[in-house]
Write an enzyme that holds these catalytic residues in place. Structure first.
Site, short mmCIF file in Angstrom:
data_model
loop_
_atom_site.label_atom_id
_atom_site.label_comp_id
_atom_site.label_asym_id
_atom_site.label_seq_id
_atom_site.Cartn_x
_atom_site.Cartn_y
_atom_site.Cartn_z
N ASN A 49 0.83 -1.21 0.00
CA ASN A 49 0.00 0.00 0.00
C ASN A 49 0.86 1.26 0.00
OD1 ASN A 49 -3.08 -0.43 0.14
ND2 ASN A 49 -2.25 -2.03 1.47
N ASN B 146 -7.04 4.87 7.81
CA ASN B 146 -6.60 3.47 7.85
C ASN B 146 -7.20 2.74 6.65
OD1 ASN B 146 -5.59 0.97 9.04
ND2 ASN B 146 -7.71 0.52 9.56
N HIS C 153 -8.51 -0.92 5.48
CA HIS C 153 -8.89 -2.23 6.03
C HIS C 153 -9.35 -3.13 4.89
CE1 HIS C 153 -10.10 -5.12 9.02
NE2 HIS C 153 -11.19 -5.32 8.29
N GLU D 178 -11.73 6.20 18.25
CA GLU D 178 -11.31 5.45 19.46
C GLU D 178 -11.63 3.96 19.39
OE1 GLU D 178 -14.97 7.30 19.31
OE2 GLU D 178 -13.07 8.38 19.49
N ASP E 187 -11.63 -0.01 13.87
CA ASP E 187 -12.31 0.00 12.55
C ASP E 187 -13.71 0.61 12.63
OD1 ASP E 187 -10.04 -1.35 11.53
OD2 ASP E 187 -10.94 -3.30 11.97
N ALA F 12 -8.83 -3.15 -5.13
CA ALA F 12 -9.46 -2.18 -4.22
C ALA F 12 -8.44 -1.34 -3.44
CB ALA F 12 -10.41 -2.90 -3.27
C1 GAR Z 1 -3.24 -4.79 3.78
O1 GAR Z 1 -4.03 -5.79 3.20
C2 GAR Z 1 -4.07 -3.95 4.71
O2 GAR Z 1 -5.37 -3.73 4.25
C3 GAR Z 1 -4.06 -4.79 5.95
O3 GAR Z 1 -2.72 -5.24 6.04
C4 GAR Z 1 -2.21 -5.40 4.72
C5 GAR Z 1 -0.86 -4.71 4.63
O4 GAR Z 1 -0.25 -4.99 3.40
N1 GAR Z 1 -4.46 -4.04 7.10
C6 GAR Z 1 -5.20 -4.57 8.09
O5 GAR Z 1 -5.55 -5.73 8.10
C7 GAR Z 1 -5.57 -3.60 9.20
N2 GAR Z 1 -6.63 -4.11 10.02
P1 GAR Z 1 0.94 -4.10 2.84
O6 GAR Z 1 1.98 -4.00 3.94
O7 GAR Z 1 1.45 -4.87 1.66
O8 GAR Z 1 0.38 -2.74 2.47
#
Ligand code: GAR
Length: 207
Positions: free
Chosen positions: A14, A108, A110, A148, A151, A180
């Protein structure tokens, strides 16, 4: 120019999508001032360094208490005075003081359509495992402001992704990222940089 700090714990795909979108001009008027990880082995740190972006590891392992770790994290972020904090796969519980300070200034990503498959314990591959177990036909990703709860903050953007018959959690995770996450996270940052996101109580909308 919007200064952002990106917090990441893992591979940093990301983060890469944000870097690429800035380079291509898909995100305007924005610079990544710093990347911070809690994990010294996070590939996200290498990705940042490859582009000359300051990258630091702040690991709870190196501090005598959780409070000291949070203090260092907050001080480091404050040193950059970011306009926006981006949690891009950051697997650390954000302290309340930081949530208050960056209210509607911290987003964030998710990997599900909130409010499905979210909350405590739902992160990374686990989210997709649970989606497959439940047999949903559509999943996706959500960008939201951090409040707080876990998600529970105002939702900015969501995008749906099809679940296919033979999907494994890994295959589904990859499709959700490609179709996405890597689209809506940069898009949300661009909208934020252009002052297009409005928030009232639990609802965010684009103007
Ligand atoms: C991503 O899929 C992100 O949506 C998820 O961790 C991954 C990180 O991937 N985040 C969560 O699950 C937060 N609750 P990346 O390091 O390759 O971006």
């Amino acid at each position: 120019m919007l200064k952002i700090v990106v917090l990441a714990s893992g591979g940093g795909t990301n983060l890469q999508a944000i870097i690429d979108s800035i380079e291509k001009g898909k995100i305007g008027n924005t610079e990544i001032a710093m990347v911070i990880s809690n994990n010294e082995k996070a590939y996200a740190l290498d990705r940042a360094r490859n582009y000359g972006i300051p990258a630091v590891c702040i690991s709870p392992k190196n501090y005598p208490s959780r409070e000291e770790f949070y203090k260092k994290l907050l001080l480091t972020i404050e040193g950059v005075s970011p306009g926006l904090i981006v949690l891009a796969g950051f697997l650390v519980v954000i302290p309340e003081i930081m949530i208050e300070k960056y209210k509607n200034k911290m987003i964030n990503i998710h990997p599900s359509l909130i409010p499905s498959f979210c909350g405590t314990g739902f992160y990374g591959l686990k989210v997709h495992e649970e989606a497959l177990k439940r047999g949903v036909k559509v999943t996706g990703a959500t960008v939201h402001f951090v409040d707080e709860g876990t998600d529970t903050g105002p939702i900015i953007l969501q995008k749906a992704v099809e679940v296919k018959q033979d999907d494994t959690a890994k295959i589904l995770q990859r499709r959700v990222m490609e179709e996405a996450e890597w689209e809506i996270l940069p898009e949300a940052i661009d909208l934020y940089a252009r002052g297009k996101i409005k928030v009232r109580e639990k609802r965010a909308w684009i103007e």
